[in-house]
Design a protein around this motif. Structure first.
Motif, PDB file in Angstrom:
ATOM      1  N   ARG A 194      -1.443   1.199  -9.162  1.00 29.56           N
ATOM      2  CA  ARG A 194      -2.725   1.034  -9.559  1.00 29.56           C
ATOM      3  C   ARG A 194      -3.681   1.247  -8.292  1.00 29.56           C
ATOM      4  N   PRO A 195      -4.958   1.838  -8.690  1.00 42.43           N
ATOM      5  CA  PRO A 195      -5.950   2.288  -7.647  1.00 42.43           C
ATOM      6  C   PRO A 195      -6.692   0.945  -7.102  1.00 42.43           C
ATOM      7  N   ARG A 196      -6.938   1.076  -5.620  1.00 41.27           N
ATOM      8  CA  ARG A 196      -7.834  -0.330  -5.194  1.00 41.27           C
ATOM      9  C   ARG A 196      -8.505   0.561  -3.969  1.00 41.27           C
ATOM     10  N   GLY A 250      -9.933   3.358  -3.570  1.00 42.13           N
ATOM     11  CA  GLY A 250      -9.477   4.525  -3.225  1.00 42.13           C
ATOM     12  C   GLY A 250      -7.997   4.679  -2.660  1.00 42.13           C
ATOM     13  N   VAL A 251      -7.171   3.426  -2.686  1.00 39.31           N
ATOM     14  CA  VAL A 251      -5.887   3.472  -2.220  1.00 39.31           C
ATOM     15  C   VAL A 251      -5.017   3.201  -3.336  1.00 39.31           C
ATOM     16  N   LEU A 252      -3.667   3.694  -3.423  1.00 42.69           N
ATOM     17  CA  LEU A 252      -2.735   3.232  -4.289  1.00 42.69           C
ATOM     18  C   LEU A 252      -1.974   2.239  -3.904  1.00 42.69           C
ATOM     19  N   VAL A 303      -4.986   8.743  -7.463  1.00 38.61           N
ATOM     20  CA  VAL A 303      -5.926   7.664  -7.428  1.00 38.61           C
ATOM     21  C   VAL A 303      -7.043   7.909  -8.143  1.00 38.61           C
ATOM     22  N   ALA A 304      -7.718   8.921  -8.223  1.00 40.32           N
ATOM     23  CA  ALA A 304      -9.005   8.997  -9.225  1.00 40.32           C
ATOM     24  C   ALA A 304      -8.628   9.292 -10.657  1.00 40.32           C
ATOM     25  N   ALA A 364      -8.135   5.447 -11.786  1.00 42.82           N
ATOM     26  CA  ALA A 364      -9.414   4.786 -11.801  1.00 42.82           C
ATOM     27  C   ALA A 364     -10.000   5.053 -13.083  1.00 42.82           C
ATOM     28  N   TYR A 412      -2.503  13.048  -3.853  1.00 44.91           N
ATOM     29  CA  TYR A 412      -2.493  11.592  -3.856  1.00 44.91           C
ATOM     30  C   TYR A 412      -3.979  11.249  -4.329  1.00 44.91           C
ATOM     31  N   SER A 413      -4.900  12.045  -3.847  1.00 42.51           N
ATOM     32  CA  SER A 413      -6.294  12.029  -4.209  1.00 42.51           C
ATOM     33  C   SER A 413      -6.650  11.799  -5.846  1.00 42.51           C
ATOM     34  N   TYR A 423       0.730  -1.217  -0.261  1.00 44.39           N
ATOM     35  CA  TYR A 423      -0.101  -0.013  -0.012  1.00 44.39           C
ATOM     36  C   TYR A 423       0.978   1.363  -0.087  1.00 44.39           C
TER      37      TYR A 423
END
Length: 259
Positions: free
Chosen positions: A159-161, A163-165, A133-134, A137, A129-130, A117
């Motif tokens: 990769r995003p998962r 809402g987390v990288l 991720v967005a 996705a 960061y957000s 993570y």
């Protein structure tokens, strides 16, 4: 799953173009393997492994164990300290260096290695960061990158998962073996293909209990049987395939009956 991540195993930045995003990496997985002890067959005593120097035959305490690079040819050893390894001339020692973005489906899962993570390092990194991720996705892509973890440079993807990288390390292309001529050349019929697709449709979905590791239960049952000096019942063995078409038809009926 724990509510808070464990201790960070790596600190640095994600770097792409002129953007540097401070992050910390945390181990994303923890295998719960059942460990068996090495014992002496004659009396059941535990086997202990000792660190012995091959030059003087002395047992070496852990704090005196170092690391060295073996030279080709004469096998000479160059001792490397932690301080030496911290000076590895690699830009990716504290940097997840992004080289580009590719569709997620372009990465063959056979290359997947270890997952981490990646969390933002500090409040100031939260917005970038957000956004990353967005953006990943929404675009359905992953970032292909390089990073040094424990002295070795690794190929990886971000990769995003949920809402987390996730930083997923990959095997290098030359670490994936060619399957050779394993694939058979036998053709399949339209009827066989139709039944196979129907069977997959009938078996759509996975029950939660099917995702539980039963290794410890099986091992404990075996141990209990040995202590009680009784035989343990073995699970039924798979039967030979035989007629493929008939097996598919029986499987479809069995799947429907089980629903």
């Amino acid at each position: 799953m724990n509510a808070s991540p464990p201790r960070a195993v790596w600190t640095g930045v994600i770097s792409f173009s002129l953007v540097n995003l401070p992050i910390r990496l945390y181990s994303a997985t923890a295998e719960h393997a059942v460990r068996l002890r090495e014992i002496h067959k004659a009396d059941g005593g535990r086997i202990r492994h000792k660190r012995v120097c091959e030059l003087d035959g002395e047992e070496i305490p852990y704090e005196d164990v170092g690391r060295g690079f073996e030279l080709p040819g004469d096998g000479g050893m160059v001792q490397l300290t932690d301080a030496d390894l911290d000076r590895l001339p690699l830009a990716t020692r504290h940097q997840v260096q992004v080289h580009g973005f590719v569709p997620a489906d372009d990465v063959d899962p056979i290359s997947y290695s270890r997952a981490y993570y990646a969390g933002p390092a500090g409040e100031a990194a939260g917005r970038a960061y957000s956004l990353l991720v967005a953006a990943l996705a929404r675009a359905g892509v992953v970032a292909v990158c390089r990073v040094v973890i424990r002295t070795r440079e690794r190929l990886a993807i971000l990769r995003p998962r949920h809402g987390v990288l996730v930083l997923q390390t990959l095997l290098w292309p030359d670490e994936v073996r060619d399957p050779g001529n394993l694939a058979p050349s036998t053709p399949v019929t339209d009827r066989e293909m139709a039944l196979a697709e129907l069977l997959m449709h009938e078996l759509t979905g996975v029950e939660g209990d099917d995702l539980r590791d039963r290794s410890r239960d099986a091992l404990e049952a075996l141990v209990d049987a040995k202590i009680a000096d009784r035989q343990i019942e073995s699970p039924p063995q798979p039967q030979p395939l035989g007629d493929l078409l008939a097996a598919l038809e029986r499987s479809v009926r069995a799947a429907r009956d089980a629903r």
